[in-house]
Design an enzyme around this catalytic site. Structure first.
Site, PDB file in Angstrom:
ATOM      1  N   GLU A  32      36.206  57.294  10.648  1.00 44.83           N
ATOM      2  CA  GLU A  32      35.654  56.623  11.830  1.00 44.83           C
ATOM      3  C   GLU A  32      36.749  55.768  12.469  1.00 44.83           C
ATOM      4  O   GLU A  32      37.431  55.016  11.772  1.00 44.83           O
ATOM      5  CB  GLU A  32      34.441  55.764  11.413  1.00 44.83           C
ATOM      6  N   GLN A  33      36.845  55.859  13.798  1.00 44.43           N
ATOM      7  CA  GLN A  33      37.923  55.129  14.479  1.00 44.43           C
ATOM      8  C   GLN A  33      37.732  53.602  14.452  1.00 44.43           C
ATOM      9  O   GLN A  33      38.704  52.854  14.385  1.00 44.43           O
ATOM     10  CB  GLN A  33      38.054  55.606  15.923  1.00 44.43           C
ATOM     11  N   ARG A 106      19.211  50.635  16.262  1.00 44.76           N
ATOM     12  CA  ARG A 106      20.286  51.561  15.874  1.00 44.76           C
ATOM     13  C   ARG A 106      21.132  51.022  14.728  1.00 44.76           C
ATOM     14  O   ARG A 106      21.546  51.779  13.841  1.00 44.76           O
ATOM     15  CB  ARG A 106      21.215  51.807  17.067  1.00 44.76           C
ATOM     16  N   TYR A 212       9.628  50.010  22.981  1.00 41.20           N
ATOM     17  CA  TYR A 212       8.971  50.096  21.670  1.00 41.20           C
ATOM     18  C   TYR A 212       9.534  49.017  20.734  1.00 41.20           C
ATOM     19  O   TYR A 212      10.647  48.534  20.921  1.00 41.20           O
ATOM     20  CB  TYR A 212       9.122  51.501  21.061  1.00 41.20           C
ATOM     21  N   ASP A 290      26.436  64.882  19.660  1.00 42.50           N
ATOM     22  CA  ASP A 290      26.852  64.747  21.065  1.00 42.50           C
ATOM     23  C   ASP A 290      28.193  65.422  21.344  1.00 42.50           C
ATOM     24  O   ASP A 290      28.507  65.719  22.502  1.00 42.50           O
ATOM     25  CB  ASP A 290      26.959  63.258  21.440  1.00 42.50           C
TER      26      ASP A 290
HETATM   27  C1  LIG Z   1      19.516  55.320  26.529  1.00 41.95           C
HETATM   28  C2  LIG Z   1      19.562  56.295  25.387  1.00 41.95           C
HETATM   29  C3  LIG Z   1      18.477  56.408  24.540  1.00 41.95           C
HETATM   30  C4  LIG Z   1      18.483  57.333  23.491  1.00 41.95           C
HETATM   31  N1  LIG Z   1      17.401  57.410  22.665  1.00 41.95           N
HETATM   32  C5  LIG Z   1      17.391  58.322  21.659  1.00 41.95           C
HETATM   33  C6  LIG Z   1      16.267  58.402  20.782  1.00 41.95           C
HETATM   34  O1  LIG Z   1      15.305  57.647  20.917  1.00 41.95           O
HETATM   35  N2  LIG Z   1      16.286  59.338  19.790  1.00 41.95           N
HETATM   36  C7  LIG Z   1      17.358  60.183  19.607  1.00 41.95           C
HETATM   37  O2  LIG Z   1      17.316  61.018  18.691  1.00 41.95           O
HETATM   38  N3  LIG Z   1      18.442  60.107  20.421  1.00 41.95           N
HETATM   39  C8  LIG Z   1      18.487  59.202  21.427  1.00 41.95           C
HETATM   40  N4  LIG Z   1      19.590  59.096  22.232  1.00 41.95           N
HETATM   41  C9  LIG Z   1      20.759  59.975  21.985  1.00 41.95           C
HETATM   42  C10 LIG Z   1      21.610  59.442  20.833  1.00 41.95           C
HETATM   43  O3  LIG Z   1      21.987  58.118  21.093  1.00 41.95           O
HETATM   44  C11 LIG Z   1      22.858  60.286  20.646  1.00 41.95           C
HETATM   45  O4  LIG Z   1      22.554  61.651  20.784  1.00 41.95           O
HETATM   46  C12 LIG Z   1      23.422  60.066  19.250  1.00 41.95           C
HETATM   47  O5  LIG Z   1      23.723  58.715  19.042  1.00 41.95           O
HETATM   48  C13 LIG Z   1      24.668  60.927  19.049  1.00 41.95           C
HETATM   49  O6  LIG Z   1      25.179  60.695  17.765  1.00 41.95           O
HETATM   50  P1  LIG Z   1      26.605  61.256  17.376  1.00 41.95           P
HETATM   51  O7  LIG Z   1      26.817  60.804  15.957  1.00 41.95           O
HETATM   52  O8  LIG Z   1      26.691  62.699  17.698  1.00 41.95           O
HETATM   53  O9  LIG Z   1      27.644  60.532  18.355  1.00 41.95           O
HETATM   54  P2  LIG Z   1      28.002  58.996  18.519  1.00 41.95           P
HETATM   55  O10 LIG Z   1      26.852  58.126  18.240  1.00 41.95           O
HETATM   56  O11 LIG Z   1      28.678  58.865  19.839  1.00 41.95           O
HETATM   57  O12 LIG Z   1      29.061  58.730  17.361  1.00 41.95           O
HETATM   58  C14 LIG Z   1      30.382  59.193  17.436  1.00 41.95           C
HETATM   59  C15 LIG Z   1      31.245  58.363  16.487  1.00 41.95           C
HETATM   60  O13 LIG Z   1      32.552  58.941  16.456  1.00 41.95           O
HETATM   61  C16 LIG Z   1      33.504  57.927  16.545  1.00 41.95           C
HETATM   62  N5  LIG Z   1      34.715  58.525  17.137  1.00 41.95           N
HETATM   63  C17 LIG Z   1      34.907  58.920  18.415  1.00 41.95           C
HETATM   64  N6  LIG Z   1      36.139  59.437  18.573  1.00 41.95           N
HETATM   65  C18 LIG Z   1      36.746  59.373  17.352  1.00 41.95           C
HETATM   66  C19 LIG Z   1      38.045  59.746  16.883  1.00 41.95           C
HETATM   67  N7  LIG Z   1      38.970  60.300  17.709  1.00 41.95           N
HETATM   68  N8  LIG Z   1      38.335  59.546  15.574  1.00 41.95           N
HETATM   69  C20 LIG Z   1      37.413  58.974  14.738  1.00 41.95           C
HETATM   70  N9  LIG Z   1      36.186  58.579  15.152  1.00 41.95           N
HETATM   71  C21 LIG Z   1      35.846  58.792  16.438  1.00 41.95           C
HETATM   72  C22 LIG Z   1      32.857  56.870  17.418  1.00 41.95           C
HETATM   73  O14 LIG Z   1      33.447  55.600  17.243  1.00 41.95           O
HETATM   74  C23 LIG Z   1      31.415  56.929  16.922  1.00 41.95           C
HETATM   75  O15 LIG Z   1      31.187  56.076  15.824  1.00 41.95           O
HETATM   76  C24 LIG Z   1      19.618  58.172  23.288  1.00 41.95           C
HETATM   77  C25 LIG Z   1      20.718  58.054  24.137  1.00 41.95           C
HETATM   78  C26 LIG Z   1      20.700  57.121  25.171  1.00 41.95           C
HETATM   79  C27 LIG Z   1      21.900  57.023  26.068  1.00 41.95           C
END
Ligand SMILES: Cc1cc2nc3c(=O)[nH]c(=O)nc-3n(C[C@H](O)[C@H](O)[C@H](O)COP(=O)(O)OP(=O)(O)OC[C@H]3O[C@@H](n4cnc5c(N)ncnc54)[C@H](O)[C@@H]3O)c2cc1C
Length: 391
Positions: A32-33, A106, A212, A290
């Site tokens: 993790e960065q 979160r 909520y 994502d």
């Molecule tokens: C307003 C809003 C409401 C939402 N509500 C919901 C909900 O109710 N339920 C739901 O399921 N989803 C919800 N989502 C979607 C959800 O937030 C995301 O889909 C989810 O957090 C994605 O998780 P992830 O682990 O794929 O990416 P992220 O949460 O973006 O995590 C990526 C991680 O990678 C790290 N990183 C990035 N680049 C590097 C690198 N080069 N080297 C090392 N580390 C790196 C970052 O620091 C971060 O910790 C919502 C989104 C929004 C915007």
């Protein structure tokens, strides 16, 4: 010897994937960065399709301690508060789908996932800058000078994924035209509003508002989403003005306005997404969450789908440890149609939720009242799915 795996990114997707892969017997490390695992002050809904996967990791007790179990989802009209649809989310959902629906802060969810990963496997302060594939091995290089060599690298590094850029080339996420203001309101500030433990969604012209309870009902998470057009910054830490939110929600129901007026502070964030990615995998490198299928939040499924990705990966790699590219190809085949469907449904809901008053909105309201898109029958395809069951 078990497969060596590097998960890049310690968000909800990366951490839950690491736990599921560890349980499948793989030798996993998370990079993790950030200098520590953090999540922003906002909420997250976790539906049964994802909560059942986390329960299997032995996390039920920790989830119950901080999560809130809503009774229902209540969709309402923006001004008069008329109920358009009310569907169960409580015991009925758990009985039907075998796992509960939760609301989390979160940070609470990220912390409990991080605590479950053996600390020697969690490498914070490691920003991936490059990777190379040679034969069956992948070398990852980090900004701090460290490097590691593994059999499989998983990019769980979010919408701006560096891993995605390295394997498929640069491509900017699209601004969707929507911005959200978010607020986290302490319970004591809104006791007078007497808000039910449910997921509330108010829909009106050009915007909606979701709120909520989170953190064992100590705070109310409020998300105000509007068509905006001229705010494109995507930082969860950009401050907004409560007065601007109130102005934008002029004429909305007193509960919505009462919640906004109680914001201790507000943050503004522009919503981005990406079109369907043709491929998620290149050789011994793949993506999840994502990084490969960002979606608008109008189905509350982005994080849930990233948890599902980890479950499918774990099942397939356990079944095919000697064929990493084959397992990844299969992973992409089983996961992509479902994630793409959710990207599309989420985008369609943005239009449905924001219809102006008039015939189209009335048709939507009639349809919601008649068939209820969140009724147990209509939501079964989403909540029933067990992502760990793949061949
Ligand atoms: C307003 C809003 C409401 C939402 N509500 C919901 C909900 O109710 N339920 C739901 O399921 N989803 C919800 N989502 C979607 C959800 O937030 C995301 O889909 C989810 O957090 C994605 O998780 P992830 O682990 O794929 O990416 P992220 O949460 O973006 O995590 C990526 C991680 O990678 C790290 N990183 C990035 N680049 C590097 C690198 N080069 N080297 C090392 N580390 C790196 C970052 O620091 C971060 O910790 C919502 C989104 C929004 C915007």
């Amino acid at each position: 010897m078990s497969l060596e795996v590097a998960v890049i990114g310690g968000g909800i997707g990366g951490l839950s994937a690491a736990l599921q892969l560890l349980k499948a017997g793989l030798d996993v490390r998370v990079y993790e960065q950030a200098p520590r695992i953090t999540e922003i002050g906002a909420g997250l809904q976790i539906s049964p399709n994802a909560s059942r996967l986390l329960h299997r990791l032995g996390l039920k007790e920790a989830m119950d301690a901080v999560g809130v179990r809503p009774r229902a989802v209540h969709q309402r009209r923006w001004d008069d508060g008329k109920t358009l649809q009310r569907a169960p989310l409580g015991p009925e959902v758990e009985a039907q789908f075998g796992a509960p629906y939760y609301h989390f802060h979160r940070a609470d969810l990220a912390n409990l996932l991080a605590a479950a990963v053996p600390q020697e496997r969690l490498h914070v302060g490691h920003k991936l800058v490059n990777l190379e594939q040679r034969g069956e091995r992948v070398t990852a290089r980090f900004e701090n000078g460290a490097s590691t060599e593994v059999d499989l690298l998983i990019g769980a590094d979010g919408i701006h994924s560096r891993v995605r850029t390295i394997i498929f080339g640069p491509e900017q996420p699209r601004f969707t035209g929507c911005v959200v203001w978010r607020g986290m309101v302490p319970a004591e500030r809104i006791a007078h509003l007497d808000i039910e433990v449910a997921s509330h969604n108010w829909m009106g012209p050009g915007g909606h508002c979701v709120h909520y309870w989170v953190s064992a009902k100590r705070s109310m998470n409020v998300v105000c989403c509007v068509e905006h057009g001229n705010w494109t910054a995507e930082s969860w830490t950009d401050r907004g003005e409560v007065a601007d939110v109130l102005r934008r929600y002029e004429g909305w129901h007193p509960i919505v306005r009462g919640l906004i007026a109680a914001f201790p502070e507000t943050y503004i964030w522009a919503l981005h997404d990406r079109a369907e990615l043709p491929r998620w995998t290149d050789g011994h490198v793949t993506l999840l969450g994502d990084a490969c299928h960002p979606m608008l939040p109008m189905m509350a499924q982005g994080a849930a789908q990233s948890i599902e990705d980890g479950a499918a990966l774990a099942s397939l790699l356990k079944a095919m440890p000697d064929d990493v590219p084959g397992a990844l190809k299969r992973y992409e085949m089983v996961r992509k149609p479902r994630a793409t469907r959710l990207q599309e449904v989420s985008a369609a809901n943005r239009t449905r939720f924001h219809l102006p008053d008039g015939p189209e909105q009335q048709a939507r309201d009639l349809q919601m009242a008649a068939s209820g898109d969140r009724s147990l029958a209509n939501i079964g395809w989403l909540y029933q799915h067990d992502a760990a069951v793949v061949q």
